[in-house]
Design a protein around this motif. Sequence first.
Motif, PDB file in Angstrom:
ATOM      1  N   LEU A  49       0.827  -1.204   0.000  1.00 43.41           N
ATOM      2  CA  LEU A  49       0.000   0.000   0.000  1.00 43.41           C
ATOM      3  C   LEU A  49       0.864   1.259   0.000  1.00 43.41           C
ATOM      4  O   LEU A  49       0.545   2.244  -0.674  1.00 43.41           O
ATOM      5  N   LEU A  50       1.953   1.227   0.755  1.00 39.93           N
ATOM      6  CA  LEU A  50       2.851   2.380   0.827  1.00 39.93           C
ATOM      7  C   LEU A  50       3.507   2.664  -0.525  1.00 39.93           C
ATOM      8  O   LEU A  50       3.508   3.809  -1.008  1.00 39.93           O
ATOM      9  N   ALA A  55       3.552   5.918  -5.380  1.00 42.26           N
ATOM     10  CA  ALA A  55       3.630   6.010  -6.836  1.00 42.26           C
ATOM     11  C   ALA A  55       2.398   6.700  -7.421  1.00 42.26           C
ATOM     12  O   ALA A  55       2.374   7.028  -8.609  1.00 42.26           O
ATOM     13  N   GLY A  56       1.365   6.877  -6.589  1.00 39.31           N
ATOM     14  CA  GLY A  56       0.145   7.527  -7.053  1.00 39.31           C
ATOM     15  C   GLY A  56      -0.752   6.632  -7.875  1.00 39.31           C
ATOM     16  O   GLY A  56      -1.628   7.104  -8.595  1.00 39.31           O
ATOM     17  N   TRP A  61      -9.575  -0.898  -6.176  1.00 38.99           N
ATOM     18  CA  TRP A  61      -9.433  -2.270  -6.674  1.00 38.99           C
ATOM     19  C   TRP A  61      -8.028  -2.810  -6.428  1.00 38.99           C
ATOM     20  O   TRP A  61      -7.854  -3.974  -6.106  1.00 38.99           O
ATOM     21  N   ARG A  62      -7.039  -1.955  -6.593  1.00 37.89           N
ATOM     22  CA  ARG A  62      -5.662  -2.382  -6.311  1.00 37.89           C
ATOM     23  C   ARG A  62      -5.492  -2.647  -4.822  1.00 37.89           C
ATOM     24  O   ARG A  62      -4.798  -3.582  -4.424  1.00 37.89           O
ATOM     25  N   GLY A  63      -6.110  -1.839  -3.982  1.00 34.21           N
ATOM     26  CA  GLY A  63      -6.064  -2.049  -2.536  1.00 34.21           C
ATOM     27  C   GLY A  63      -6.675  -3.391  -2.152  1.00 34.21           C
ATOM     28  O   GLY A  63      -6.138  -4.112  -1.315  1.00 34.21           O
ATOM     29  N   VAL A  64      -7.801  -3.725  -2.789  1.00 33.44           N
ATOM     30  CA  VAL A  64      -8.441  -5.029  -2.539  1.00 33.44           C
ATOM     31  C   VAL A  64      -7.523  -6.160  -3.014  1.00 33.44           C
ATOM     32  O   VAL A  64      -7.396  -7.194  -2.340  1.00 33.44           O
ATOM     33  N   PHE A  65      -6.884  -5.963  -4.148  1.00 33.90           N
ATOM     34  CA  PHE A  65      -5.956  -6.986  -4.651  1.00 33.90           C
ATOM     35  C   PHE A  65      -4.792  -7.183  -3.682  1.00 33.90           C
ATOM     36  O   PHE A  65      -4.406  -8.313  -3.387  1.00 33.90           O
ATOM     37  N   TRP A  66      -4.212  -6.085  -3.178  1.00 24.80           N
ATOM     38  CA  TRP A  66      -3.104  -6.188  -2.232  1.00 24.80           C
ATOM     39  C   TRP A  66      -3.560  -6.862  -0.944  1.00 24.80           C
ATOM     40  O   TRP A  66      -2.820  -7.647  -0.360  1.00 24.80           O
ATOM     41  N   LEU A  67      -4.767  -6.543  -0.506  1.00 26.56           N
ATOM     42  CA  LEU A  67      -5.315  -7.195   0.689  1.00 26.56           C
ATOM     43  C   LEU A  67      -5.470  -8.699   0.457  1.00 26.56           C
ATOM     44  O   LEU A  67      -5.112  -9.505   1.320  1.00 26.56           O
TER      45      LEU A  67
END
Length: 187
Positions: A49-50, A55-56, A61-67
């Motif tokens: 997440l950091l 990187a902006g 959806w990317r947050g859900v993928f990382w989770l």
Amino acid sequence: MGPRDDTGNTRDRAREPDRGHGGPVCDRSWRADARRAVRCATALLALLLLVDGAAGTLTPWRGVFWLALAVLLFVVLYPVRVTAGEGWLTTRRLLGTRSVRTDLLVSVRWHDGVSHRLILNDALGGRVELDPAVFVDNPDLWYRVEQDALGARAGGFLRCGGEALRRLTERVDGENARTVLHLSGLD
């Protein structure tokens, strides 16, 4: 609430073993290993997440993928909880529990592959597969299982596995001897 003892106090059977038969023995390092799995998954999520946020490019959806990726890492790292009592051994994973009657063992096999595995089968169809390092790290757990396995051999149940038992006993005893020598300063 547990049964009452001679003094009238209640006792919890899960915490206090039955002195006559020897209570259940658990893997002593399980809690630390479980905490380590949580820390690694959390650290991965925070790092992803950091970096993505810096990187902006962080989107919901990317947050859900990382989770999801962090949860997958947790599932992979989550340790098996091994518990043994008189006549039984149980392994608990996140998605299931397996048990074997150690007093009715019919086979003990050692699987050498990428990771070593010990496979225990009983006369009732129970099967447990676990890392033999659990027994090396917990000699009291191995002692409980070994006593039942020797009883199964004497009772005629254990048809194959003498070599695997001998091999694991040598490994556990060797590690215990090294630990004693190290603690006494004789190594």
